[in-house]
Design a protein around this motif. Structure first.
Motif, PDB file in Angstrom:
ATOM      1  N   THR A   1       0.935  -1.132  -0.079  1.00 26.83           N
ATOM      2  CA  THR A   1       0.055  -0.070  -0.005  1.00 26.83           C
ATOM      3  C   THR A   1       0.861   1.260  -0.066  1.00 26.83           C
ATOM      4  OG1 THR A   1      -0.081  -0.100   2.391  1.00 26.83           O
ATOM      5  CG2 THR A   1      -2.048  -1.109   1.056  1.00 26.83           C
ATOM      6  N   THR A   2       2.030   1.199   0.414  1.00 19.03           N
ATOM      7  CA  THR A   2       2.818   2.246   0.518  1.00 19.03           C
ATOM      8  C   THR A   2       3.488   2.776  -0.917  1.00 19.03           C
ATOM      9  OG1 THR A   2       4.981   0.837   1.153  1.00 19.03           O
ATOM     10  CG2 THR A   2       3.900   2.110   2.895  1.00 19.03           C
ATOM     11  N   ASP A   3       3.227   1.930  -1.556  1.00 21.73           N
ATOM     12  CA  ASP A   3       3.718   2.184  -3.259  1.00 21.73           C
ATOM     13  C   ASP A   3       2.746   3.112  -4.107  1.00 21.73           C
ATOM     14  OD1 ASP A   3       4.739  -1.335  -3.402  1.00 21.73           O
ATOM     15  OD2 ASP A   3       5.778   0.544  -3.037  1.00 21.73           O
ATOM     16  N   VAL A   4       1.588   3.275  -3.468  1.00 20.13           N
ATOM     17  CA  VAL A   4       0.821   4.120  -4.081  1.00 20.13           C
ATOM     18  C   VAL A   4       1.290   5.568  -4.283  1.00 20.13           C
ATOM     19  CG1 VAL A   4      -1.479   5.646  -3.647  1.00 20.13           C
ATOM     20  CG2 VAL A   4      -1.470   3.102  -3.071  1.00 20.13           C
ATOM     21  N   GLY A   5       0.829   5.755  -5.673  1.00 17.61           N
ATOM     22  CA  GLY A   5       1.361   7.400  -6.082  1.00 17.61           C
ATOM     23  C   GLY A   5       1.527   7.263  -7.586  1.00 17.61           C
ATOM     24  N   THR A   6       2.138   8.344  -8.082  1.00 14.69           N
ATOM     25  CA  THR A   6       2.464   8.699  -9.571  1.00 14.69           C
ATOM     26  C   THR A   6       3.903   8.450  -9.790  1.00 14.69           C
ATOM     27  OG1 THR A   6       0.361   9.673  -9.769  1.00 14.69           O
ATOM     28  CG2 THR A   6       1.909   9.876 -11.445  1.00 14.69           C
ATOM     29  N   TYR A   7       4.102   7.719 -10.528  1.00 17.14           N
ATOM     30  CA  TYR A   7       5.475   7.195 -11.007  1.00 17.14           C
ATOM     31  C   TYR A   7       6.002   7.918 -12.324  1.00 17.14           C
ATOM     32  CZ  TYR A   7       5.736   4.031  -6.947  1.00 17.14           C
ATOM     33  OH  TYR A   7       5.471   3.460  -6.078  1.00 17.14           O
ATOM     34  N   PHE A   8       6.876   8.880 -12.349  1.00 23.86           N
ATOM     35  CA  PHE A   8       7.287   9.505 -13.600  1.00 23.86           C
ATOM     36  C   PHE A   8       8.799   9.024 -13.912  1.00 23.86           C
ATOM     37  CE2 PHE A   8       4.014  12.834 -13.862  1.00 23.86           C
ATOM     38  CZ  PHE A   8       3.659  12.793 -12.498  1.00 23.86           C
ATOM     39  N   CYS A   9       8.759   8.983 -15.127  1.00 21.91           N
ATOM     40  CA  CYS A   9      10.177   9.141 -15.820  1.00 21.91           C
ATOM     41  C   CYS A   9      10.462  10.456 -16.295  1.00 21.91           C
ATOM     42  CB  CYS A   9      10.160   8.092 -16.929  1.00 21.91           C
ATOM     43  SG  CYS A   9       9.294   8.427 -18.218  1.00 21.91           S
ATOM     44  N   ALA A  10      11.918  10.913 -16.323  1.00 23.98           N
ATOM     45  CA  ALA A  10      12.201  12.143 -16.892  1.00 23.98           C
ATOM     46  C   ALA A  10      13.600  11.993 -17.521  1.00 23.98           C
ATOM     47  CB  ALA A  10      12.359  13.066 -15.683  1.00 23.98           C
ATOM     48  N   GLY A  11      13.576  12.342 -19.061  1.00 22.29           N
ATOM     49  CA  GLY A  11      14.574  12.071 -19.682  1.00 22.29           C
ATOM     50  C   GLY A  11      15.193  13.445 -19.926  1.00 22.29           C
ATOM     51  N   THR A  12      16.777  13.121 -19.778  1.00 26.41           N
ATOM     52  CA  THR A  12      17.459  14.562 -19.862  1.00 26.41           C
ATOM     53  C   THR A  12      18.241  14.267 -21.031  1.00 26.41           C
ATOM     54  OG1 THR A  12      18.213  14.335 -17.453  1.00 26.41           O
ATOM     55  CG2 THR A  12      19.812  15.733 -18.968  1.00 26.41           C
TER      56      THR A  12
END
Lengths: 112, 110
Positions: B81-92
């Protein structure tokens, strides 16, 4: 623990008014990014600076948005005049070139 | 133009199931970063991948960077349950511009 500080946290304003958002990057960081977050568009890059010089602001509507770094401890994002479609959360993030970004808590802007 | 595509947009999983989000760039990246944003919070840095084909692990999280340095993935084993959230990748990109994907919102069903 060093943090990026953004003010104000919340801003409600009427259409046509000027809005100024401020960001204090972490001391020593040489890059500053401004992002706008909405449900539809995600995190949009508006502008970024390195060593206080603007490198790219192609993500900003030029006629109403402006971003500056008057000194190394302050970055500003201005909207004049504001419009309802500008309602979003605006994030400032700082870092070293090529390194991860540290985000502020954001400014939640509502334009009525 | 420089774009970073991320899929899926949403993912609902039962607690204990695995989760994967994928990221793809239109251009070769200098590095890729992953961030997590909890509801009402700001993006928080998780990890950075720099080398072609690189794989890094953080406990139940496994991050991969493609051989062509254009794609990446994040895999979570046995979600909690602690994994809840939004995961973003970001490319440099080569001009140091950091472009974020639109994120994958992870919802855990108990």
């Amino acid at each position: 623990d060093a943090r990026v500080t953004q003010t104000p946290r919340h801003k409600v304003t009427e259409m046509g008014q000027e809005v100024t958002m401020r960001c204090q990057p972490i001391l020593g960081h040489n890059t500053v990014f401004w992002y706008r977050q909405t449900m539809m568009q995600g995190l949009e890059l508006l502008a970024y600076f390195r060593n206080r010089a603007p490198l790219d602001d192609s993500g900003m509507p030029k006629d109403r948005f402006s971003a500056e770094m008057p000194d190394a401890t302050l970055a500003t994002l201005k909207i004049q005049p504001s419009e309802p479609r500008d309602s979003a959360v605006y994030f400032c993030a700082s870092g070293y070139q090529g390194s991860p970004l540290h985000f502020g808590n954001g400014t939640r802007l509502t334009v009525t | 133009g420089q774009q970073v595509m991320q899929i899926p947009q949403y993912q609902h999983v039962q607690e204990g199931e695995d989760f994967t989000t994928y990221c793809n760039s239109s251009t070769t990246l200098s590095n890729i970063q992953w961030y997590k944003q909890r509801p009402g919070g700001h993006p928080v840095f998780l990890i950075q991948l720099v080398k072609s084909g690189e794989v890094k692990k953080q406990k139940r999280l496994t991050f991969q960077f493609g051989e062509a340095k254009k794609n990446s993935s994040l895999h979570i084993t046995a979600t909690q349950t602690t994994d809840v959230g939004t995961y973003f990748c970001a490319g440099t990109h080569r001009d140091d511009k950091i472009i974020f994907g639109k994120g994958t919102r992870l919802h855990i069903l108990p």
